[in-house]
Enzyme design. Structure first.
Site, mmCIF file in Angstrom:
data_model
loop_
_atom_site.group_PDB
_atom_site.id
_atom_site.type_symbol
_atom_site.label_atom_id
_atom_site.label_comp_id
_atom_site.label_asym_id
_atom_site.label_seq_id
_atom_site.Cartn_x
_atom_site.Cartn_y
_atom_site.Cartn_z
ATOM 1 C CG PHE A 65 -0.430 -17.111 78.967
ATOM 2 C CD1 PHE A 65 -0.984 -16.247 78.254
ATOM 3 C CD2 PHE A 65 -0.932 -17.665 80.153
ATOM 4 C CE1 PHE A 65 -2.147 -16.138 78.181
ATOM 5 C CE2 PHE A 65 -1.988 -17.545 79.850
ATOM 6 C CZ PHE A 65 -3.007 -16.673 79.106
ATOM 7 N NE ARG A 118 -13.028 -20.080 71.340
ATOM 8 C CZ ARG A 118 -12.185 -19.641 72.939
ATOM 9 N NH1 ARG A 118 -11.964 -18.287 72.161
ATOM 10 N NH2 ARG A 118 -11.317 -19.810 73.763
ATOM 11 C CB THR A 166 -6.642 -22.457 74.931
ATOM 12 O OG1 THR A 166 -8.279 -22.281 74.854
ATOM 13 C CG2 THR A 166 -5.821 -21.703 75.080
ATOM 14 N NE ARG A 226 -6.467 -21.945 69.095
ATOM 15 C CZ ARG A 226 -7.675 -22.114 69.893
ATOM 16 N NH1 ARG A 226 -8.348 -22.156 70.823
ATOM 17 N NH2 ARG A 226 -7.077 -19.991 70.661
ATOM 18 C CG HIS A 234 -8.110 -14.571 68.393
ATOM 19 N ND1 HIS A 234 -7.930 -14.396 69.283
ATOM 20 C CD2 HIS A 234 -9.653 -14.070 68.216
ATOM 21 C CE1 HIS A 234 -8.876 -13.614 69.800
ATOM 22 N NE2 HIS A 234 -9.761 -13.623 68.953
HETATM 23 P P1 ADP Z 1 -8.066 -18.731 73.519
HETATM 24 O O1 ADP Z 1 -7.161 -18.462 72.230
HETATM 25 O O2 ADP Z 1 -8.934 -20.118 73.537
HETATM 26 O O3 ADP Z 1 -9.239 -18.124 73.806
HETATM 27 P P2 ADP Z 1 -6.795 -17.020 76.002
HETATM 28 O O4 ADP Z 1 -7.726 -15.981 75.665
HETATM 29 O O5 ADP Z 1 -7.654 -18.456 77.343
HETATM 30 O O6 ADP Z 1 -7.800 -18.876 75.260
HETATM 31 O O7 ADP Z 1 -5.766 -16.944 75.964
HETATM 32 C C1 ADP Z 1 -5.580 -16.185 74.567
HETATM 33 C C2 ADP Z 1 -3.677 -17.413 74.140
HETATM 34 O O8 ADP Z 1 -3.179 -17.043 74.790
HETATM 35 C C3 ADP Z 1 -4.185 -18.550 73.463
HETATM 36 O O9 ADP Z 1 -4.678 -18.831 72.253
HETATM 37 C C4 ADP Z 1 -2.953 -19.147 74.050
HETATM 38 O O10 ADP Z 1 -2.134 -18.531 72.636
HETATM 39 C C5 ADP Z 1 -1.666 -17.982 74.958
HETATM 40 N N1 ADP Z 1 -2.036 -18.570 75.843
HETATM 41 C C6 ADP Z 1 -3.092 -18.912 76.927
HETATM 42 N N2 ADP Z 1 -2.785 -19.542 77.958
HETATM 43 C C7 ADP Z 1 -1.773 -20.578 77.338
HETATM 44 C C8 ADP Z 1 -1.192 -20.313 78.696
HETATM 45 N N3 ADP Z 1 -1.361 -21.400 79.587
HETATM 46 N N4 ADP Z 1 0.677 -20.612 78.048
HETATM 47 C C9 ADP Z 1 0.780 -20.176 77.708
HETATM 48 N N5 ADP Z 1 0.052 -19.537 76.207
HETATM 49 C C10 ADP Z 1 -0.838 -19.605 76.748
HETATM 50 MG MG MG Z 2 -9.539 -15.500 74.521
#
Ligand code: ADP
Ligand code: MG
Length: 139
Positions: A59, A87, A93, A104, A117
């Site tokens: 992604f 968090r 997420t 969220r 974020h």
């Molecule tokens: P978080 O923001 O909860 O820490 P991650 O660090 O895993 O999550 O991912 C960073 C960002 O990437 C997410 O907040 C989201 O915007 C995007 N993202 C994460 N997983 C996916 C996915 N499977 N498909 C599309 N976008 C994603």
């Molecule tokens: Mg993250």
């Protein structure tokens, strides 16, 4: 010991939907103090640098395009146990899995356009804060 600083940014879906004020209200009511904040935009290249840790993920390219598609609101927040408590406030997420009452759950549109974020460690909070604001340790 857990630090007292975390980094957040309101993402383009939340800002373009005019949810900036409502989300900031939730953040303040949860006991976080905003110690740095701005309204700005990232180029796709800058978004690519910010999310470099995800560059092997499928992604990544879409995420960089999305994160540079509109205004964002980066902030540094202060509170005891900031990273973990924040968090919890933002939720999972994927908004489909986010707990009721989390930012969220209320505001995210999809797993990608998920409103906000939150740093995942004290170390990353400093790195990410310094990415947008000079010398985080002055806060
Ligand atoms: P978080 O923001 O909860 O820490 P991650 O660090 O895993 O999550 O991912 C960073 C960002 O990437 C997410 O907040 C989201 O915007 C995007 N993202 C994460 N997983 C996916 C996915 N499977 N498909 C599309 N976008 C994603
Ligand atoms: Mg993250």
């Amino acid at each position: 010991m857990a630090g007292n600083i975390t980094y957040t940014m309101l993402k383009p879906d939340a800002v373009s939907a005019n949810h900036t004020g409502a989300i900031i209200k939730m953040i303040e009511e949860a006991g976080f103090r905003i110690v740095a904040m701005k309204m700005t935009k990232m180029s796709a290249e800058t978004a690519g640098k910010f999310y470099e840790v995800h560059k092997e993920r499928p992604f990544y390219k879409d995420l960089c395009a999305y994160m540079s598609s509109g205004h964002i609101v980066p902030m540094i927040l202060e509170k005891a146990n900031a990273v973990e408590d924040f968090r919890t406030l933002i939720g999972a997420t994927n908004p489909a899995n986010a707990a009721e009452g989390t930012i969220r759950k209320i505001f995210a549109k999809s797993i990608e356009a998920n409103a906000i974020h939150g740093s995942d460690s004290d170390e990353n909070a400093l790195i990410e804060g310094n990415f947008f604001f000079a010398s985080v340790d002055k806060f």
